[in-house]
Design a protein around this motif. Structure first.
Motif, mmCIF file in Angstrom:
data_model
loop_
_atom_site.group_PDB
_atom_site.id
_atom_site.type_symbol
_atom_site.label_atom_id
_atom_site.label_comp_id
_atom_site.label_asym_id
_atom_site.label_seq_id
_atom_site.Cartn_x
_atom_site.Cartn_y
_atom_site.Cartn_z
ATOM 1 N N LYS A 332 71.053 -3.534 -57.160
ATOM 2 C CA LYS A 332 69.655 -3.144 -56.931
ATOM 3 C C LYS A 332 69.219 -3.435 -55.496
ATOM 4 O O LYS A 332 69.559 -4.467 -54.917
ATOM 5 C CB LYS A 332 68.720 -3.901 -57.886
ATOM 6 N N SER A 333 68.445 -2.511 -54.950
ATOM 7 C CA SER A 333 67.805 -2.722 -53.646
ATOM 8 C C SER A 333 66.583 -1.823 -53.543
ATOM 9 O O SER A 333 66.664 -0.626 -53.824
ATOM 10 C CB SER A 333 68.768 -2.392 -52.503
ATOM 11 N N ASN A 334 65.461 -2.408 -53.150
ATOM 12 C CA ASN A 334 64.268 -1.597 -52.870
ATOM 13 C C ASN A 334 64.009 -1.549 -51.368
ATOM 14 O O ASN A 334 62.900 -1.275 -50.926
ATOM 15 C CB ASN A 334 63.052 -2.151 -53.600
ATOM 16 N N ALA A 335 65.063 -1.813 -50.581
ATOM 17 C CA ALA A 335 64.907 -1.900 -49.119
ATOM 18 C C ALA A 335 64.454 -0.568 -48.535
ATOM 19 O O ALA A 335 63.570 -0.534 -47.662
ATOM 20 C CB ALA A 335 66.213 -2.357 -48.477
ATOM 21 N N GLN A 404 65.285 -3.579 -44.273
ATOM 22 C CA GLN A 404 65.929 -4.891 -44.397
ATOM 23 C C GLN A 404 66.922 -4.820 -45.564
ATOM 24 O O GLN A 404 66.567 -5.089 -46.718
ATOM 25 C CB GLN A 404 64.881 -5.979 -44.673
ATOM 26 N N PRO A 405 68.173 -4.462 -45.305
ATOM 27 C CA PRO A 405 69.147 -4.327 -46.401
ATOM 28 C C PRO A 405 69.324 -5.641 -47.155
ATOM 29 O O PRO A 405 69.245 -6.726 -46.577
ATOM 30 C CB PRO A 405 70.444 -3.938 -45.678
ATOM 31 N N VAL A 406 69.549 -5.520 -48.445
ATOM 32 C CA VAL A 406 69.788 -6.708 -49.264
ATOM 33 C C VAL A 406 71.268 -7.065 -49.225
ATOM 34 O O VAL A 406 72.105 -6.286 -48.773
ATOM 35 C CB VAL A 406 69.348 -6.465 -50.726
ATOM 36 N N ASN A 407 71.587 -8.224 -49.705
ATOM 37 C CA ASN A 407 72.967 -8.703 -49.674
ATOM 38 C C ASN A 407 73.684 -8.352 -50.985
ATOM 39 O O ASN A 407 74.308 -9.191 -51.619
ATOM 40 C CB ASN A 407 72.979 -10.224 -49.443
ATOM 41 N N ARG A 408 73.552 -7.065 -51.396
ATOM 42 C CA ARG A 408 74.162 -6.608 -52.631
ATOM 43 C C ARG A 408 74.724 -5.204 -52.436
ATOM 44 O O ARG A 408 74.164 -4.402 -51.696
ATOM 45 C CB ARG A 408 73.132 -6.564 -53.773
ATOM 46 N N LYS A 413 77.365 -4.318 -46.625
ATOM 47 C CA LYS A 413 78.102 -3.806 -45.464
ATOM 48 C C LYS A 413 77.143 -3.227 -44.427
ATOM 49 O O LYS A 413 77.318 -3.410 -43.213
ATOM 50 C CB LYS A 413 79.095 -2.731 -45.920
ATOM 51 N N ILE A 414 76.114 -2.524 -44.912
ATOM 52 C CA ILE A 414 75.119 -1.960 -43.997
ATOM 53 C C ILE A 414 74.428 -3.078 -43.224
ATOM 54 O O ILE A 414 74.189 -2.977 -42.017
ATOM 55 C CB ILE A 414 74.082 -1.119 -44.774
ATOM 56 N N SER A 415 74.105 -4.160 -43.912
ATOM 57 C CA SER A 415 73.448 -5.296 -43.274
ATOM 58 C C SER A 415 74.314 -5.879 -42.174
ATOM 59 O O SER A 415 73.830 -6.213 -41.076
ATOM 60 C CB SER A 415 73.121 -6.363 -44.327
ATOM 61 N N GLU A 416 75.589 -6.005 -42.446
ATOM 62 C CA GLU A 416 76.515 -6.548 -41.438
ATOM 63 C C GLU A 416 76.575 -5.631 -40.219
ATOM 64 O O GLU A 416 76.581 -6.115 -39.068
ATOM 65 C CB GLU A 416 77.905 -6.708 -42.059
ATOM 66 N N LYS A 417 76.607 -4.321 -40.450
ATOM 67 C CA LYS A 417 76.660 -3.391 -39.323
ATOM 68 C C LYS A 417 75.383 -3.462 -38.485
ATOM 69 O O LYS A 417 75.433 -3.512 -37.247
ATOM 70 C CB LYS A 417 76.877 -1.965 -39.820
ATOM 71 N N LEU A 418 74.216 -3.450 -39.155
ATOM 72 C CA LEU A 418 72.949 -3.499 -38.414
ATOM 73 C C LEU A 418 72.807 -4.803 -37.636
ATOM 74 O O LEU A 418 72.239 -4.815 -36.534
ATOM 75 C CB LEU A 418 71.772 -3.322 -39.380
ATOM 76 N N ALA A 419 73.325 -5.887 -38.184
ATOM 77 C CA ALA A 419 73.271 -7.164 -37.470
ATOM 78 C C ALA A 419 74.124 -7.102 -36.207
ATOM 79 O O ALA A 419 73.732 -7.628 -35.145
ATOM 80 C CB ALA A 419 73.754 -8.293 -38.383
#
Length: 436
Positions: A332-335, A404-408, A413-419
């Motif tokens: 789940k993500s509502n980002a 703000q991608p969630v860690n799920r 993976k998207i969060s890691e790339k954006l960081a």
């Protein structure tokens, strides 16, 4: 002739089943009935839960006159005549009048307003009955002068009491024994779906269809099947039942409960809901609550829609059920949903912001001369296909961070790339930070 439902109407608060939350010992409505201290009220609840009964009990217990109106059949003229009758009773008999308005939500604003002065001066004790949410259907002025009591759908135990009492009364009427299997009594109670009047009508019809022999009436399984055929669960398209159930389905998917989600889906289909409406909501869930944590969810929702379009009911409903189960089990993500709302808020709040010159289109020589597209960095020509430090927002706004991608799921993976890209931006433009 009086229908069985009318003859079974309770004469005391203790005889009312299933509404202990308002009629139990010490409860406000119970105290009002026992003391005879009448007040105007709105009774809100499903059909067959005792709204008319409570109104009649009010009049009976306080020795008040009882006048009834149906909002389906009445108009302002009928309201005026009822008020005049209540005024006459007050002057000539020194008695109060309970004016019961069934289906009060069917009255328009002008008709509802017609009651206000007569409630104010005590000419009538207003009791409105409605199956719809009073907050949406009744005027605030009327609600401010009446207390709202919420009646609940009767559970099976309460309905069984009604069923057993109905059988006793019919046996007395016929002067014969009424035989019905315990399993069939339970089946009738379940099919009544919380509606006491419906249960009584089922029993009355079943007895009429049954065979009588040797002063005994035997209700068969066939009789019961015939009388409950076609009875569906309460759904009330466009009403509270409709929106409460779709809300329960959506929240079950969001809460990762496939079993509950399937139950509410089955309830809605059983109640006659258009599956296409459910498909629209399922597609919404895929974007709002799952998003990029599992992008396959949206595709599966749309595939279910296509299958239903091709197969129709009931075959296509299995594809909807499959999609609902997948969505409930997905990460789940509502980002994306949250990011879109934030961007929309800025777009509305900040007005028309100029597009930066380097991002503008430049198809003509004049536009190029004006600087459109000048100094634009083509990302594919940059290292790692990323123009580090570039700004794509209006200059007066500066960079913003909505997403703000969630860690799920995939968003991890998207969060890691954006960081990683954000770190490249910091190196390319030291001292700047993206606004939250």
């Amino acid at each position: 002739f009086r229908p069985l439902a009318d003859r079974m109407r309770p004469a005391t608060p203790d005889e009312v089943v299933g509404q202990q939350h308002v009629l139990g010992e010490g409860k406000p409505l119970r105290r009002a009935l026992e003391s005879g201290a009448l007040h105007s009220m709105v009774l809100w609840g499903p059909p067959g839960t005792g709204k008319t009964t409570i109104a009649r009990l009010m009049a009976l217990r306080s020795d008040a006159a009882f006048i009834t109106l149906s909002a389906v059949l009445s108009g302002v003229k009928d309201i005026r005549e009822s008020v005049e009758k209540a005024r006459y009773i007050r002057q000539m008999e020194n008695r109060a009048t309970v004016l019961f308005v069934d289906e009060v939500h069917r009255f328009n604003k002008a008709q509802q307003d017609a009651f206000l002065p007569h409630i104010e001066d005590g000419t009538i004790i207003f009791v409105g009955a409605t199956t719809e949410n009073p907050s949406f259907e009744l005027n605030n002025a009327l609600l401010s002068r009446a207390r709202v009591y919420v009646l609940k759908s009767l559970d099976n135990d309460a309905i069984r009491l009604v069923v057993d009492r109905a059988i006793e009364l019919l046996a007395e009427d016929l002067n014969a024994r009424v035989d019905i299997d315990e399993t069939l009594r339970e089946r009738i109670a379940t099919s009544a779906d919380g509606d006491a009047r419906r249960a009584i009508n089922f029993i009355e019809t079943a007895v009429a269809l049954a065979e009588e022999q040797d002063r005994a009436v035997t209700i068969s399984e066939t009789n019961v099947t015939d009388v409950i055929a076609g009875g569906s669960r309460r759904f009330d398209k466009g009403g509270d039942q409709f929106y409460d159930q779709i809300s329960a389905l959506h929240k079950s998917v969001r809460g990762s409960s496939p079993d509950a989600a399937l139950y509410w889906f089955a309830r809605m289909v059983d109640g006659g809901c258009d599956p296409v409406y459910i498909l629209r909501r399922v597609a919404r869930m895929a974007s709002e609550d799952i998003g990029n944590a599992d992008p396959r969810a949206l595709r599966i929702a749309l595939d279910a829609w296509e299958v239903y379009d091709r197969l129709g009911s009931p075959e296509g409903e299995l594809a909807i059920a499959q999609a609902i189960v997948y969505l409930a089990c997905a990460a789940k993500s509502n980002a994306a949903y949250t990011a879109f709302n934030k961007a929309t808020e800025d777009a509305r709040k900040l007005g028309t912001q100029e597009v930066p010159a380097h991002l503008r289109n430049a198809p003509t020589r004049l536009m190029k001369k004006l600087g459109h597209g000048k100094a634009y960095r083509y990302a594919h020509d940059e290292d790692d296909a990323y123009a580090a430090g570039e700004n794509y927002f209006p200059e007066s706004m500066g960079p913003r961070r909505y997403y703000q991608p969630v860690n799920r799921g995939l968003e991890q993976k998207i969060s890691e790339k954006l960081a990683r890209l954000e770190e490249l931006d910091k190196r390319a433009r030291p001292g700047t930070a993206k606004k939250k």
